[in-house]
Design a protein around this motif. Sequence first.
Motif, PDB file in Angstrom:
ATOM      1  N   ALA A  41      -9.657   2.428   9.988  1.00  0.00           N
ATOM      2  CA  ALA A  41      -8.632   3.113   9.199  1.00  0.00           C
ATOM      3  C   ALA A  41      -8.154   2.252   8.025  1.00  0.00           C
ATOM      4  CB  ALA A  41      -7.452   3.477  10.095  1.00  0.00           C
ATOM      5  N   SER A  42      -8.302   0.938   8.149  1.00  0.00           N
ATOM      6  CA  SER A  42      -7.720   0.036   7.148  1.00  0.00           C
ATOM      7  C   SER A  42      -8.669  -0.313   5.996  1.00  0.00           C
ATOM      8  CB  SER A  42      -7.293  -1.263   7.838  1.00  0.00           C
ATOM      9  OG  SER A  42      -8.424  -2.081   8.121  1.00  0.00           O
ATOM     10  N   ASN A  70      -0.206   4.574  -0.357  1.00  0.00           N
ATOM     11  CA  ASN A  70      -0.833   5.836   0.052  1.00  0.00           C
ATOM     12  C   ASN A  70      -1.436   5.822   1.448  1.00  0.00           C
ATOM     13  OD1 ASN A  70      -0.350   7.113  -2.496  1.00  0.00           O
ATOM     14  ND2 ASN A  70      -1.938   5.776  -3.331  1.00  0.00           N
ATOM     15  N   TYR A  71      -2.365   4.896   1.662  1.00  0.00           N
ATOM     16  CA  TYR A  71      -3.040   4.851   2.956  1.00  0.00           C
ATOM     17  C   TYR A  71      -2.121   4.251   4.012  1.00  0.00           C
ATOM     18  CZ  TYR A  71      -7.101   5.303  -0.095  1.00  0.00           C
ATOM     19  OH  TYR A  71      -8.000   5.722  -1.041  1.00  0.00           O
ATOM     20  N   ARG A  79      -2.151   2.430   8.096  1.00  0.00           N
ATOM     21  CA  ARG A  79      -3.006   1.812   9.114  1.00  0.00           C
ATOM     22  C   ARG A  79      -2.870   2.541  10.444  1.00  0.00           C
ATOM     23  NH1 ARG A  79      -3.473  -2.243  13.202  1.00  0.00           N
ATOM     24  NH2 ARG A  79      -1.377  -1.714  13.871  1.00  0.00           N
ATOM     25  N   GLU A  87       0.825  -1.208   0.000  1.00  0.00           N
ATOM     26  CA  GLU A  87       0.000   0.000   0.000  1.00  0.00           C
ATOM     27  C   GLU A  87       0.866   1.269   0.000  1.00  0.00           C
ATOM     28  OE1 GLU A  87      -3.310   0.700  -0.345  1.00  0.00           O
ATOM     29  OE2 GLU A  87      -2.463   2.714  -0.313  1.00  0.00           O
ATOM     30  N   LYS A 116     -10.489   1.207   3.595  1.00  0.00           N
ATOM     31  CA  LYS A 116     -10.399   1.783   2.255  1.00  0.00           C
ATOM     32  C   LYS A 116      -9.284   1.110   1.443  1.00  0.00           C
ATOM     33  CE  LYS A 116     -11.441   5.378  -0.530  1.00  0.00           C
ATOM     34  NZ  LYS A 116     -12.571   5.141  -1.457  1.00  0.00           N
ATOM     35  N   ALA A 117      -8.127   0.939   2.052  1.00  0.00           N
ATOM     36  CA  ALA A 117      -7.005   0.294   1.353  1.00  0.00           C
ATOM     37  C   ALA A 117      -7.350  -1.151   1.011  1.00  0.00           C
ATOM     38  CB  ALA A 117      -5.747   0.345   2.231  1.00  0.00           C
ATOM     39  N   GLU A 168      -9.757  -1.266  -1.984  1.00  0.00           N
ATOM     40  CA  GLU A 168      -9.091  -0.948  -3.256  1.00  0.00           C
ATOM     41  C   GLU A 168      -8.147  -2.066  -3.688  1.00  0.00           C
ATOM     42  OE1 GLU A 168      -7.516   3.041  -3.380  1.00  0.00           O
ATOM     43  OE2 GLU A 168      -9.437   3.913  -2.763  1.00  0.00           O
ATOM     44  N   LYS A 226       6.761   5.816   4.629  1.00  0.00           N
ATOM     45  CA  LYS A 226       6.232   4.774   3.740  1.00  0.00           C
ATOM     46  C   LYS A 226       7.369   3.954   3.119  1.00  0.00           C
ATOM     47  CE  LYS A 226       1.866   7.026   3.141  1.00  0.00           C
ATOM     48  NZ  LYS A 226       2.071   8.468   2.846  1.00  0.00           N
ATOM     49  N   TRP A 285       1.290  -3.184   4.833  1.00  0.00           N
ATOM     50  CA  TRP A 285       1.322  -1.809   5.351  1.00  0.00           C
ATOM     51  C   TRP A 285       2.754  -1.347   5.550  1.00  0.00           C
ATOM     52  CZ3 TRP A 285      -3.156   0.553   5.195  1.00  0.00           C
ATOM     53  CH2 TRP A 285      -4.342  -0.180   5.369  1.00  0.00           C
TER      54      TRP A 285
END
Length: 353
Positions: free
Chosen positions: A201-202, A181-182, A184, A179, A204-205, A208, A225, A219
Amino acid sequence: MMISVEKTKNPKQKPHSDQLVFGKVFSDHMFICDYSPEKGWHDARIIPYQNLQIDPSVMTIHYGQSIFEGLKAYRTDEGQVNLFRPIENIRRLNESCKRLCIPPIDEELGLEAIRKLVDIDRDWVPEEDGTSLYIRPFIFATEPHLGVRPSKNYSFVIITGPVGAYYKEGINPVRIYVEPNYVRAVKGGLGEAKASANYAASLKAQVEANEKGYTQVLWLDGVEKKYIEEVGTMNVFFVIGDEVFTPELNGSILPGITRKSCIELLKSWGLNIKERRISIQEVYEAHEKGQLKEVFGTGTAAVISPVGELNWNDNVITINDGKTGPISQRLYDTLTGIQYGKLPDEFGWVETL
Ligand SMILES: *Cc1c(COP(=O)(O)O)cnc(C)c1O
């Protein structure tokens, strides 16, 4: 504290062992205990599984003060019921309490609640290979109040339900999306607590990644990142050369009990297991050099989940030809062997009911 028991007068129909799905069917009874500033934790009781009554203003709905645990009870060939390291779950529940300003529970009460509830519903522990009774303890804020501060009242509840074998046709490697962008969790946030909010929080990722055809996400750390944290809702391990690595607990990683058990097993086998910061770049470089042998996730649900493919910014690598590696397989066989009472419990991890 005494735990009172009210047995159900209408036992439910149990699902067939080969039709079990995760999280859909619940056993006949539940445990519940309440907290108030005046009485502390009180009124511990096992009652028929039923709806909870809550005021629309209860703080948990508005401000998310909610934590949980997950463990399993396993049926042995002799018909007994095994719990795996339940004290670790109770201790972690109390660590989560601390982080979310929830008053901790007495460890012995927590353990006794699990034991007694599982014992009362022991017929619900399924017998088919690989099946188990999932146990879900949770604590949430129950004070009816709008305004941000810790709740004054809480409920500690335990529900259980039979679940099917995670792998019906042997353990199967999964495809994982790294991932970009997003995130956790971040250091200083809730990552090391088993807080419901981490799951919010998790989502949406996860959605997708599913749309792209991946099972779960890997993550990365929430700041740069770059550094690996977890895979989906599991901790993650890498076999590189003749060493095994897992990210060190840094404040944003959930301290998994399966993770801890794997580290202890790997050490006992004389393998070189290191907890340290590890970047996704390093993993890809190890793959370039032909040294990345295995990647796997660890958690109560799947025990060991081998990773067969990683996609990091459209650089796709295949690990161990997309097959389960020897260390993943050995950890899986050993942990499940101990849990189901088929292998000797050399570490004293199992409690038999
Ligand atoms: C529960 C959980 C794990 C796994 O913990 P176990 O104790 O091994 O089941 C890993 N990561 C996250 C985010 C979790 O919530």
